[in-house]
Scaffold this motif. Structure first.
Motif, PDB file in Angstrom:
ATOM      1  N   ILE A 138       4.167  21.647  14.285  1.00 35.05           N
ATOM      2  CA  ILE A 138       3.358  20.626  13.623  1.00 35.05           C
ATOM      3  C   ILE A 138       2.496  19.857  14.611  1.00 35.05           C
ATOM      4  CG2 ILE A 138       3.464  18.490  12.261  1.00 35.05           C
ATOM      5  CD1 ILE A 138       6.081  19.559  11.043  1.00 35.05           C
ATOM      6  N   MET A 139       3.053  19.525  15.785  1.00 34.50           N
ATOM      7  CA  MET A 139       2.303  18.731  16.754  1.00 34.50           C
ATOM      8  C   MET A 139       1.063  19.464  17.248  1.00 34.50           C
ATOM      9  SD  MET A 139       2.170  15.786  18.101  1.00 34.50           S
ATOM     10  CE  MET A 139       3.827  15.118  17.939  1.00 34.50           C
ATOM     11  N   HIS A 176      10.599  22.655  14.583  1.00 32.69           N
ATOM     12  CA  HIS A 176       9.359  22.832  13.818  1.00 32.69           C
ATOM     13  C   HIS A 176       8.196  22.000  14.379  1.00 32.69           C
ATOM     14  CE1 HIS A 176      11.722  19.581  12.002  1.00 32.69           C
ATOM     15  NE2 HIS A 176      10.589  19.028  11.645  1.00 32.69           N
ATOM     16  N   TRP A 177       8.485  21.144  15.363  1.00 29.00           N
ATOM     17  CA  TRP A 177       7.405  20.392  16.018  1.00 29.00           C
ATOM     18  C   TRP A 177       6.868  21.103  17.249  1.00 29.00           C
ATOM     19  CZ3 TRP A 177       5.045  16.039  14.255  1.00 29.00           C
ATOM     20  CH2 TRP A 177       5.658  15.394  13.183  1.00 29.00           C
ATOM     21  N   LEU A 178       7.557  22.123  17.728  1.00 30.97           N
ATOM     22  CA  LEU A 178       7.245  22.743  19.015  1.00 30.97           C
ATOM     23  C   LEU A 178       6.495  24.063  18.862  1.00 30.97           C
ATOM     24  CD1 LEU A 178      10.724  22.228  20.758  1.00 30.97           C
ATOM     25  CD2 LEU A 178       8.805  20.635  20.612  1.00 30.97           C
ATOM     26  N   GLY A 179       5.816  24.463  19.941  1.00 29.97           N
ATOM     27  CA  GLY A 179       5.222  25.780  20.030  1.00 29.97           C
ATOM     28  C   GLY A 179       3.906  25.939  19.290  1.00 29.97           C
ATOM     29  N   GLU A 180       3.385  27.175  19.302  1.00 32.17           N
ATOM     30  CA  GLU A 180       2.076  27.426  18.703  1.00 32.17           C
ATOM     31  C   GLU A 180       2.099  27.347  17.185  1.00 32.17           C
ATOM     32  OE1 GLU A 180       0.510  31.374  19.266  1.00 32.17           O
ATOM     33  OE2 GLU A 180       2.523  32.199  19.536  1.00 32.17           O
ATOM     34  N   VAL A 225      -2.878  18.104  16.890  1.00 31.99           N
ATOM     35  CA  VAL A 225      -3.759  17.905  18.051  1.00 31.99           C
ATOM     36  C   VAL A 225      -4.987  18.800  17.969  1.00 31.99           C
ATOM     37  CG1 VAL A 225      -3.939  18.108  20.561  1.00 31.99           C
ATOM     38  CG2 VAL A 225      -1.889  17.096  19.539  1.00 31.99           C
ATOM     39  N   THR A 226      -4.794  20.079  17.657  1.00 32.50           N
ATOM     40  CA  THR A 226      -5.946  20.988  17.581  1.00 32.50           C
ATOM     41  C   THR A 226      -6.872  20.602  16.431  1.00 32.50           C
ATOM     42  OG1 THR A 226      -4.596  22.569  16.320  1.00 32.50           O
ATOM     43  CG2 THR A 226      -4.865  22.976  18.682  1.00 32.50           C
ATOM     44  N   CYS A 227      -6.307  20.071  15.348  1.00 34.54           N
ATOM     45  CA  CYS A 227      -7.135  19.623  14.227  1.00 34.54           C
ATOM     46  C   CYS A 227      -8.066  18.496  14.665  1.00 34.54           C
ATOM     47  CB  CYS A 227      -6.242  19.157  13.077  1.00 34.54           C
ATOM     48  SG  CYS A 227      -7.149  18.695  11.582  1.00 34.54           S
ATOM     49  N   VAL A 228      -7.552  17.557  15.446  1.00 34.94           N
ATOM     50  CA  VAL A 228      -8.381  16.465  15.960  1.00 34.94           C
ATOM     51  C   VAL A 228      -9.495  17.022  16.845  1.00 34.94           C
ATOM     52  CG1 VAL A 228      -8.409  14.428  17.451  1.00 34.94           C
ATOM     53  CG2 VAL A 228      -6.534  14.749  15.811  1.00 34.94           C
ATOM     54  N   PHE A 229      -9.155  17.941  17.717  1.00 31.64           N
ATOM     55  CA  PHE A 229     -10.168  18.565  18.577  1.00 31.64           C
ATOM     56  C   PHE A 229     -11.199  19.322  17.736  1.00 31.64           C
ATOM     57  CE2 PHE A 229      -7.523  17.453  22.049  1.00 31.64           C
ATOM     58  CZ  PHE A 229      -8.214  17.681  23.226  1.00 31.64           C
ATOM     59  N   GLY A 230     -10.728  20.052  16.719  1.00 37.08           N
ATOM     60  CA  GLY A 230     -11.634  20.811  15.863  1.00 37.08           C
ATOM     61  C   GLY A 230     -12.630  19.913  15.149  1.00 37.08           C
ATOM     62  N   ILE A 239      -1.839  17.647  25.951  1.00 36.87           N
ATOM     63  CA  ILE A 239      -1.692  16.490  25.061  1.00 36.87           C
ATOM     64  C   ILE A 239      -0.594  16.752  24.034  1.00 36.87           C
ATOM     65  CG2 ILE A 239      -2.822  15.165  23.236  1.00 36.87           C
ATOM     66  CD1 ILE A 239      -5.439  15.454  24.811  1.00 36.87           C
ATOM     67  N   THR A 240      -0.553  17.964  23.507  1.00 36.53           N
ATOM     68  CA  THR A 240       0.477  18.330  22.522  1.00 36.53           C
ATOM     69  C   THR A 240       1.868  18.098  23.083  1.00 36.53           C
ATOM     70  OG1 THR A 240      -0.920  19.986  21.447  1.00 36.53           O
ATOM     71  CG2 THR A 240       1.464  20.223  21.169  1.00 36.53           C
ATOM     72  N   TYR A 241       2.104  18.588  24.296  1.00 36.51           N
ATOM     73  CA  TYR A 241       3.456  18.504  24.853  1.00 36.51           C
ATOM     74  C   TYR A 241       3.774  17.118  25.417  1.00 36.51           C
ATOM     75  CZ  TYR A 241       5.057  23.121  23.808  1.00 36.51           C
ATOM     76  OH  TYR A 241       5.504  24.226  23.118  1.00 36.51           O
ATOM     77  N   ILE A 242       2.770  16.389  25.864  1.00 36.87           N
ATOM     78  CA  ILE A 242       3.021  15.001  26.271  1.00 36.87           C
ATOM     79  C   ILE A 242       3.504  14.193  25.062  1.00 36.87           C
ATOM     80  CG2 ILE A 242       1.895  12.848  26.968  1.00 36.87           C
ATOM     81  CD1 ILE A 242       0.199  14.483  28.912  1.00 36.87           C
ATOM     82  N   LEU A 243       2.871  14.407  23.914  1.00 43.20           N
ATOM     83  CA  LEU A 243       3.299  13.721  22.694  1.00 43.20           C
ATOM     84  C   LEU A 243       4.706  14.153  22.281  1.00 43.20           C
ATOM     85  CD1 LEU A 243      -0.015  13.807  20.613  1.00 43.20           C
ATOM     86  CD2 LEU A 243       1.071  11.796  21.643  1.00 43.20           C
ATOM     87  N   ILE A 244       4.997  15.439  22.436  1.00 43.85           N
ATOM     88  CA  ILE A 244       6.335  15.949  22.117  1.00 43.85           C
ATOM     89  C   ILE A 244       7.385  15.284  22.999  1.00 43.85           C
ATOM     90  CG2 ILE A 244       7.814  18.003  22.372  1.00 43.85           C
ATOM     91  CD1 ILE A 244       5.414  19.638  21.287  1.00 43.85           C
ATOM     92  N   TRP A 245       7.102  15.155  24.302  1.00 37.77           N
ATOM     93  CA  TRP A 245       8.047  14.526  25.236  1.00 37.77           C
ATOM     94  C   TRP A 245       8.199  13.029  24.931  1.00 37.77           C
ATOM     95  CZ3 TRP A 245       4.802  17.078  29.628  1.00 37.77           C
ATOM     96  CH2 TRP A 245       5.100  18.441  29.684  1.00 37.77           C
ATOM     97  N   ILE A 246       7.079  12.349  24.692  1.00 35.49           N
ATOM     98  CA  ILE A 246       7.122  10.907  24.454  1.00 35.49           C
ATOM     99  C   ILE A 246       7.854  10.571  23.156  1.00 35.49           C
ATOM    100  CG2 ILE A 246       5.698   8.882  23.879  1.00 35.49           C
ATOM    101  CD1 ILE A 246       3.598   9.928  25.832  1.00 35.49           C
TER     102      ILE A 246
END
Length: 284
Positions: free
Chosen positions: A262-263, A255-259, A267-272, A91-98
């Protein structure tokens, strides 16, 4: 009441002893990672410090190592502990691509990735097949390899630490406090190797605390440390090894990419939050 207070003091003493030992052991490896070369060979040692600290603490407290939750647990929690980190990574990377923060890799980049993985005759394959084979290999072989080091962390953090915290804190307290400690344990490496240290520390704390809620949930539900081992390994592999290889960085959006991006934090915050509410509802 007196027994309860005494038990709580003993639990906090055990927690303090464990954290003190983790700090001392980890400091040696943090120093080696920062000052010695090649630093990669010390990462595995660092990741086993929580396990060693847990075992030493158990010995000091005259408790058996067998008291740790070694049982495999229900297979459904193992499956979900693979699926969830793969899902939030995707989901993180789909959002990054979109959203245009990164571009989906082209044929040349994908072919180079296949060659790096040592796939013979990769140049004759369609890029779609390269991606499928690479994901299958990385999602199995690399996850198993990564589990050898995440096991060291999870014996300590999820196998021992959170079960001690559970004696004196609620699920929310356990997840948040253990997440803070777990994130702080990583800070020397982030500070030394980071490019935008303040941003990367901030996003990393969000990610780790969110992951702590998810992993604490599956650990307590399964009464086993193995879902956390799998969860941790899968998260590392997908967010460090698989999805970045399918992405071309766009200038000015690093700064939006990788572990540390920001993205991933969003995403992990929503899951958490979802797993926190789920645990509260289930009175975990």
């Amino acid at each position: 009441m007196q027994n309860t207070l005494s038990d709580n003091r003993e639990t906090w003493n055990t927690i303090f002893v464990f954290l003190a030992i983790v700090t001392v052991l980890s400091s040696l490896f943090h120093y080696a990672i920062v000052n010695l070369y090649p630093s990669r060979i010390y990462i595995g040692g660092l990741m086993w410090c929580p396990a060693i600290a847990a075992i030493i603490t158990l010995k000091l407290k005259k408790r058996p190592i067998s008291s740790l939750p070694w049982n495999w647990g229900n297979w459904k929690y193992i499956r979900r502990s693979y699926f969830i980190p793969a899902l939030y990574g995707l989901i993180t990377y789909i959002l990054i691509w979109i959203l245009g923060f990164g571009s989906l890799a082209d044929k040349e980049v994908i072919t180079d990735w296949g060659k790096e993985l040592g796939l013979i005759g990769i140049g004759t394959l369609n890029p779609a097949w390269i991606v499928i084979i690479a994901i299958i290999l990385s999602g199995t072989v690399e996850v198993i390899r990564s589990s050898a080091t995440t096991l060291g962390e999870e014996i300590g953090w999820r196998g021992f630490f959170i079960f001690e915290l559970r004696k004196v804190l609620s699920f929310t307290g356990v997840s948040f406090f253990s997440g803070i400690i777990w994130a702080t344990w990583h800070w020397p490496v982030i500070v030394y190797y980071g490019e935008n240290v303040i941003l990367e520390l901030g996003t990393f704390y969000v990610v780790i605390i969110a992951m702590s809620f998810m992993m604490t949930y599956y650990t307590f539900k399964s009464k086993s440390l193995w879902p956390a081992v799998i969860f941790h390994a899968v998260s590392n592999v997908y967010i460090q090894k698989i999805l970045p290889e399918l992405t071309v960085k766009n200038e000015g959006t690093e700064h939006w990419l990788g572990e540390y991006g920001i993205m991933f934090a969003i995403v992990t915050c929503v899951f958490g939050i979802y797993f926190w509410r789920k645990a509260i509802k289930e009175k975990l």
